[in-house]
Design a protein around this motif. Structure first.
Motif: not given
Length: 210
Positions: A15, A20, A22
């Protein structure tokens, strides 16, 4: 003699590589992250830490465990060292966050997520609590997360909230070093362990981008 604390950010996850958010999602280290943790462990072991404490999220705990194996120390776990909760943003890329919440993105304030002041308070309190168990010349290694460390360190140093972004982000398996002096805590090193490179973190864009 002064107590010291090394605040170590976890190794890379998939991620991270995909940019992304987390937050509290329990994402494991990827192959690169495992190698980063091993390298950091070999370097930090030379400091002869007395204690290792980790966030309960596996990306931090795996990073801390690599150091524990090299030093022979057990790793204590403290949920207060978790990353900032990302609410509705967890699992989303920065582009997706910007597209869906442009106003909140500008303030880096996730719907349903944690307030930065709350994160700063719980992380700094955890560091103080564990450091208090050290001898006067002891060394504690804290394994945590990018935003959590930056906010906790800022609070520990007594910086006003409007200056918290003055501390830049931490690279994967980079660390900051704090020392307790007669007038409180001071920052000896920040984002040590890497050359300057883009920071892939849940931390706000203003502290992780050029």
């Amino acid at each position: 003699m002064s107590r010291r604390v090394v605040c170590l950010r976890h190794g890379q996850t998939l991620w991270n590589a995909e940019h992304r958010f987390q937050g509290h999602s329990d994402i494991p280290l990827d192959e690169t992250g495992v190698a980063q943790a091993a390298r950091a462990a070999s370097l930090l072991a030379s400091l002869r830490p007395d204690m290792i404490v980790s966030s309960d999220l596996q990306r931090a705990l795996t990073t801390a465990s690599a150091l524990g194996r090299v030093t022979g120390l057990d790793v204590a776990v403290d949920k207060d060292l978790r990353e900032r909760g990302g609410g509705e943003w967890e699992g989303l890329t920065r582009d997706e966050i910007f597209a869906g919440w442009p106003r909140e993105y500008a303030a880096w304030n996730a719907p349903g997520g944690e307030e930065v002041a709350d994160v700063a308070e719980r992380v700094s309190a955890s560091i103080r609590r564990w450091a208090a168990e050290l001898d006067s010349d002891g060394l504690l290694v804290i394994a945590s997360h990018g935003a959590a460390i930056r906010l906790g360190v800022s609070r520990l140093l007594g910086l006003p909230p409007e200056l918290w972004s003055a501390l830049g982000g931490l690279g994967n398996c980079s660390w900051s070093v704090l020392e307790e002096g007669r007038k409180g805590w001071r920052l000896l090193e920040h984002n040590a362990g890497t050359l300057p490179e883009p920071i892939q973190s849940d931390d706000s864009p203003e502290v992780t981008q050029d």
